[in-house]
Design an enzyme around this catalytic site. Structure first.
Site, PDB file in Angstrom:
ATOM      1  N   GLY A   1     106.741  76.249 115.431  1.00  0.00           N
ATOM      2  CA  GLY A   1     108.142  76.513 115.724  1.00  0.00           C
ATOM      3  C   GLY A   1     108.538  77.936 115.356  1.00  0.00           C
ATOM      4  O   GLY A   1     107.889  78.596 114.549  1.00  0.00           O
TER       5      GLY A   1
ATOM      6  N   LYS B   1     102.031  78.564 120.191  1.00  0.00           N
ATOM      7  CA  LYS B   1     103.471  78.771 120.323  1.00  0.00           C
ATOM      8  C   LYS B   1     103.755  79.320 121.707  1.00  0.00           C
ATOM      9  O   LYS B   1     103.127  80.295 122.148  1.00  0.00           O
ATOM     10  CB  LYS B   1     103.974  79.745 119.257  1.00  0.00           C
ATOM     11  CG  LYS B   1     103.958  79.174 117.857  1.00  0.00           C
ATOM     12  CD  LYS B   1     104.412  80.209 116.836  1.00  0.00           C
ATOM     13  CE  LYS B   1     104.466  79.592 115.442  1.00  0.00           C
ATOM     14  NZ  LYS B   1     104.693  80.617 114.395  1.00  0.00           N
TER      15      LYS B   1
ATOM     16  N   ASP C   1      97.262  81.594 114.336  1.00  0.00           N
ATOM     17  CA  ASP C   1      98.568  81.586 114.992  1.00  0.00           C
ATOM     18  C   ASP C   1      98.750  82.935 115.679  1.00  0.00           C
ATOM     19  O   ASP C   1      98.448  83.093 116.867  1.00  0.00           O
ATOM     20  CB  ASP C   1      99.651  81.317 113.947  1.00  0.00           C
ATOM     21  CG  ASP C   1     101.075  81.382 114.489  1.00  0.00           C
ATOM     22  OD1 ASP C   1     101.265  81.639 115.690  1.00  0.00           O
ATOM     23  OD2 ASP C   1     102.013  81.181 113.701  1.00  0.00           O
TER      24      ASP C   1
ATOM     25  N   GLU D   1      96.989  78.520 107.380  1.00  0.00           N
ATOM     26  CA  GLU D   1      97.345  79.154 108.650  1.00  0.00           C
ATOM     27  C   GLU D   1      97.472  80.673 108.496  1.00  0.00           C
ATOM     28  O   GLU D   1      98.166  81.161 107.608  1.00  0.00           O
ATOM     29  CB  GLU D   1      98.664  78.564 109.143  1.00  0.00           C
ATOM     30  CG  GLU D   1      99.077  79.015 110.537  1.00  0.00           C
ATOM     31  CD  GLU D   1     100.352  78.335 110.993  1.00  0.00           C
ATOM     32  OE1 GLU D   1     100.866  78.738 112.057  1.00  0.00           O
ATOM     33  OE2 GLU D   1     100.839  77.411 110.297  1.00  0.00           O
TER      34      GLU D   1
ATOM     35  N   LYS E   1     105.268  77.557 103.380  1.00  0.00           N
ATOM     36  CA  LYS E   1     105.082  78.994 103.511  1.00  0.00           C
ATOM     37  C   LYS E   1     104.583  79.536 102.166  1.00  0.00           C
ATOM     38  O   LYS E   1     105.023  79.097 101.095  1.00  0.00           O
ATOM     39  CB  LYS E   1     106.390  79.676 103.897  1.00  0.00           C
ATOM     40  CG  LYS E   1     106.888  79.313 105.289  1.00  0.00           C
ATOM     41  CD  LYS E   1     106.026  79.926 106.387  1.00  0.00           C
ATOM     42  CE  LYS E   1     106.626  79.686 107.768  1.00  0.00           C
ATOM     43  NZ  LYS E   1     105.838  80.328 108.846  1.00  0.00           N
TER      44      LYS E   1
ATOM     45  N   LYS F   1     104.279  71.578 105.740  1.00  0.00           N
ATOM     46  CA  LYS F   1     103.699  72.924 105.694  1.00  0.00           C
ATOM     47  C   LYS F   1     104.530  73.791 104.754  1.00  0.00           C
ATOM     48  O   LYS F   1     105.752  73.888 104.898  1.00  0.00           O
ATOM     49  CB  LYS F   1     103.664  73.553 107.097  1.00  0.00           C
ATOM     50  CG  LYS F   1     103.030  74.942 107.113  1.00  0.00           C
ATOM     51  CD  LYS F   1     102.847  75.469 108.530  1.00  0.00           C
ATOM     52  CE  LYS F   1     104.134  76.041 109.086  1.00  0.00           C
ATOM     53  NZ  LYS F   1     103.926  76.685 110.403  1.00  0.00           N
TER      54      LYS F   1
ATOM     55  N   ASP G   1     101.017  78.202 105.217  1.00  0.00           N
ATOM     56  CA  ASP G   1     101.103  79.240 106.241  1.00  0.00           C
ATOM     57  C   ASP G   1     101.396  80.566 105.558  1.00  0.00           C
ATOM     58  O   ASP G   1     102.437  80.741 104.921  1.00  0.00           O
ATOM     59  CB  ASP G   1     102.213  78.898 107.235  1.00  0.00           C
ATOM     60  CG  ASP G   1     102.329  79.917 108.364  1.00  0.00           C
ATOM     61  OD1 ASP G   1     101.475  80.824 108.439  1.00  0.00           O
ATOM     62  OD2 ASP G   1     103.276  79.805 109.173  1.00  0.00           O
TER      63      ASP G   1
ATOM     64  N   SER H   1     108.098  72.564 108.550  1.00  0.00           N
ATOM     65  CA  SER H   1     107.762  73.809 107.867  1.00  0.00           C
ATOM     66  C   SER H   1     108.823  74.106 106.816  1.00  0.00           C
ATOM     67  O   SER H   1     110.018  74.143 107.128  1.00  0.00           O
ATOM     68  CB  SER H   1     107.682  74.960 108.879  1.00  0.00           C
ATOM     69  OG  SER H   1     107.409  76.181 108.227  1.00  0.00           O
TER      70      SER H   1
END
Length: 375
Positions: A290, A262, A238, A213, A163, A161, A188, A135
């Site tokens: 994570g 998670k 998520d 996400e 952000k 991934k 995400d 990430s």
């Protein structure tokens, strides 16, 4: 198992680099650890709550307080036989899933040690290694983002991934895709968009993303189901998935095609396994996200990721991406093929550097059976 003591500690761990999401920037990680002593063995759990109640309603301080005042005494007095009993023991307290996971996961660690098997085996894992993704937080510039992606691709990670948030999305994806047309790429949003952004989010389809996400509200299924019908790209949920019931609702409503599980968010291994099983039975792949964990939480994530339906690379990356020195040994390493080999020693498979933990501890509390003893 008879619990002799629960030692609760808060550590201050500085990140090697600031990590930015749509919530803000994290430079230092306040990490709460539970060290549970039982019959000559020690199990470790880590709280994944953030410094502020931004990702969820919980924070480091709220988790500390509820463990000290409620959950710790309940667990110490109950003598659980295994990790699967912990949710029932702590059920009187509503919510507080990250706080509960801190204790439950330590009991699973203890149970694996008592049985002389790895935590992965105890959970029902089927893999000898797991494939890792990474990430990447919001960077100061697009050029720097592309260079960070280049570094992680060279390191072997099998999924990148990014952000994202309004104003930091399409142009970033375009530059990364131009440089790396073949990589598995996802994004995400951490709930940064709204349904009025549907046309803009539909433009994400141009970048061949593995998933987008949690684009909308953290507690929503309905509007995600509307949005998913507009997108060719799979939505991954998520924050919305707190338990098995949520997973079933989201799948039934076609709110997502992928689920990120998670451990802290769902309350520990018991519920994580239940969510995994529900998704697998319905053909929905899952992966492990994570939360900037230390090596203790990271070792839990590694074990969880060995379950059969963890078919997509998770955010279970190497210790050296985050910490100058992790609190476990050996530290988590990722091969040039982007894989982590699963330890086969009893319990989590990684020893805790207790001297380092002691040096980093800034707050502590001890719980013995019915008594609370502040130290």
């Amino acid at each position: 198992m008879q619990i002799e003591a629960i030692f609760l500690r808060e550590l201050n761990l500085p990140l090697l680099r600031p990590f930015q999401t749509s919530f803000g920037v994290t430079k230092d990680r306040r990490v709460v650890l539970a060290e549970i002593h039982s019959e000559g063995l020690v199990g470790w759990g880590e709280c994944t709550a953030g410094e502020h109640p931004h990702f969820s309603e919980e924070s480091v301080d709220s988790c500390w307080n509820v463990i000290v005042d409620e959950l710790g005494p309940m667990l110490a007095a109950a003598a659980p036989e295994n990790g699967g009993e912990v949710p029932r023991i702590l059920n009187l307290v509503r919510g507080n899933r990250m706080a509960k996971a801190t204790l439950e996961n330590a009991i699973w660690d203890l149970e694996a040690q008592r049985k002389g098997i790895s935590l992965s085996q105890l959970l029902g894992g089927v893999r000898e290694s797991i494939v890792c993704g990474v990430s990447i937080g919001i960077q100061p510039s697009i050029a720097e983002t592309v260079e960070v992606v280049a570094r992680e691709v060279a390191a072997g990670y099998k999924r990148i991934k990014l952000k994202c948030k309004p104003g930091w999305d399409v142009e970033v994806f375009e530059k990364v895709r131009d440089r790396f047309p073949e990589i598995a790429l996802s994004c995400d949003a951490n709930s940064a968009y709204r349904l009025k952004d549907a046309d803009h989010l539909a433009s994400f389809d141009n970048f061949n993303l593995l998933m987008v996400e949690q684009p909308l509200w953290y507690d929503d299924f309905y509007y995600h189901s509307i949005l998913q019908k507009r997108l060719q790209t799979a939505i991954c949920l998520d924050e919305s998935i707190r338990n098995r019931r949520d997973a079933l609702a989201a799948i039934e409503m076609e709110s997502c095609r992928i689920i990120n599980i998670k451990l802290g968010r769902v309350g520990g291994f018991s519920e994580a396994i239940a969510v995994h099983n529900a998704a697998m039975e319905r053909g929905v792949p899952v992966w492990c996200g994570g939360m900037l964990e230390s090596g203790i939480g990271r070792s839990h994530n590694i074990a969880l990721s060995t379950l059969e339906n963890y078919s997509l690379p998770g955010d279970v990356s190497a210790s050296k991406r985050y910490w100058a020195e992790d609190i476990i040994e050996p530290e988590v390493t990722v091969s040039s093929e982007g894989e982590i080999v699963i330890p086969d020693t009893p319990g989590r498979g990684y020893a805790v550097k207790t001297d380092l933990v002691e040096r980093l501890t800034v707050r502590r509390h001890e719980i013995r059976t019915h008594e609370l003893i502040a130290t």
